[in-house]
Design a protein around this motif. Structure first.
Motif, mmCIF file in Angstrom:
data_model
loop_
_atom_site.group_PDB
_atom_site.id
_atom_site.type_symbol
_atom_site.label_atom_id
_atom_site.label_comp_id
_atom_site.label_asym_id
_atom_site.label_seq_id
_atom_site.Cartn_x
_atom_site.Cartn_y
_atom_site.Cartn_z
ATOM 1 N N MET A 1 0.782 -1.264 -0.020
ATOM 2 C CA MET A 1 0.220 0.178 -0.214
ATOM 3 C C MET A 1 0.771 1.013 -0.192
ATOM 4 O O MET A 1 1.528 1.229 0.760
ATOM 5 N N SER A 2 0.144 2.428 -0.588
ATOM 6 C CA SER A 2 1.586 3.687 -0.709
ATOM 7 C C SER A 2 1.532 4.135 0.398
ATOM 8 O O SER A 2 0.137 3.763 0.929
ATOM 9 N N LYS A 3 1.867 5.278 0.642
ATOM 10 C CA LYS A 3 2.204 6.500 1.357
ATOM 11 C C LYS A 3 1.414 7.083 1.392
ATOM 12 O O LYS A 3 1.603 8.221 0.587
ATOM 13 N N GLN A 4 0.678 8.080 2.102
ATOM 14 C CA GLN A 4 -0.263 9.583 1.427
ATOM 15 C C GLN A 4 0.141 10.691 3.588
ATOM 16 O O GLN A 4 -0.086 9.700 4.192
ATOM 17 N N ASN A 98 10.771 8.935 9.680
ATOM 18 C CA ASN A 98 11.229 7.841 10.694
ATOM 19 C C ASN A 98 9.566 7.688 11.531
ATOM 20 O O ASN A 98 9.608 6.481 12.591
ATOM 21 N N LEU A 99 8.787 7.064 10.251
ATOM 22 C CA LEU A 99 7.016 7.546 10.957
ATOM 23 C C LEU A 99 7.097 5.773 10.593
ATOM 24 O O LEU A 99 8.193 5.087 9.848
ATOM 25 N N ASN A 100 6.567 4.959 11.565
ATOM 26 C CA ASN A 100 6.028 3.536 11.755
ATOM 27 C C ASN A 100 5.646 3.493 10.742
ATOM 28 O O ASN A 100 4.342 3.766 10.193
ATOM 29 N N ASN A 101 5.992 2.406 9.322
ATOM 30 C CA ASN A 101 5.583 1.398 8.178
ATOM 31 C C ASN A 101 3.520 0.645 8.228
ATOM 32 O O ASN A 101 3.373 0.749 8.288
ATOM 33 N N SER A 102 3.029 1.459 9.744
ATOM 34 C CA SER A 102 1.981 0.438 10.173
ATOM 35 C C SER A 102 1.089 1.276 9.498
ATOM 36 O O SER A 102 0.117 1.034 9.213
ATOM 37 N N HIS A 103 1.618 2.437 9.874
ATOM 38 C CA HIS A 103 0.828 3.966 9.020
ATOM 39 C C HIS A 103 0.637 4.351 7.780
ATOM 40 O O HIS A 103 1.995 4.379 7.305
ATOM 41 N N HIS A 104 0.004 4.880 6.893
ATOM 42 C CA HIS A 104 -0.708 4.460 6.475
ATOM 43 C C HIS A 104 -0.831 6.208 5.931
ATOM 44 O O HIS A 104 -0.387 6.153 4.089
ATOM 45 N N PHE A 142 5.367 3.896 -2.415
ATOM 46 C CA PHE A 142 5.878 2.625 -2.318
ATOM 47 C C PHE A 142 5.279 2.756 -1.296
ATOM 48 O O PHE A 142 4.767 3.091 -0.305
ATOM 49 N N HIS A 143 6.304 1.621 0.030
ATOM 50 C CA HIS A 143 5.660 0.961 1.168
ATOM 51 C C HIS A 143 6.053 2.105 2.648
ATOM 52 O O HIS A 143 6.076 1.408 3.902
#
Length: 163
Positions: A1-4, A98-104, A142-143
């Motif tokens: 899933m892409s990041k926003q 540095n955001l956690n990748n669990s957040h999209h 990207f993810h």
């Protein structure tokens, strides 16, 4: 899933005579209306972040709290980050990386010049200057937040209070 990344500049602020520091400046009546309208706009467009990183200044907290009357984001998903106050785009960029990748979908609520400079840095923008209560929704292909870098964002939405 892409990041926003949803970049939000605080709504219009006052500087009453009894307020001694920039950090304690409250919203104007106009700013209260701008923030309420922004909450309605975001809810109507189904833009509900799963994490909020917000400057702890009075005007940014007020802005987010008014927006959140519509979005109903749980307290556990809100972080008041001192380094966002008066931050340069470089500091804000480090926060994003540095955001956690669990957040999209993450919202960053802050101040100019840093907020607009970050928008321009990430999108190779045409010197966009977000007005009070202005937002930009950026998407990255990207993810991993660590991959966010200069010029890689696509601006999916720009919205200003007068829209």
């Amino acid at each position: 899933m892409s990041k926003q990344l949803l970049i939000i500049r605080h709504a219009s602020a006052a500087w009453p005579e009894d307020v001694k520091s920039d950090f304690e400046r409250p919203l104007k009546k106009k700013g209260i209306k701008e923030a309420e309208d922004l909450g309605v706009f975001l809810k109507h467009n189904h833009i509900v972040p799963d994490l909020i990183a917000c400057s702890p200044s009075k005007r940014t907290k007020q802005t987010f709290n008014l927006v959140n009357q519509e979005l109903k984001i749980p307290v556990s998903s809100i972080v008041f980050e001192e380094t966002i106050y008066e931050a340069s785009y470089k500091t804000l960029f480090k926060i994003v990386n540095n955001l956690n990748n669990s957040h999209h979908l993450v919202a960053l609520v802050g101040h100019n010049n840093g907020i607009s400079d970050l928008l321009n840095y990430l999108s190779n923008g045409d010197e966009i200057n977000l007005p009070p209560a202005g937002i930009a929704l950026l998407e990255f292909p990207f993810h991993d937040w660590k991959m966010v870098s200069n010029g890689l964002a696509e601006i999916k939405l720009l919205h200003y209070p007068e829209d």
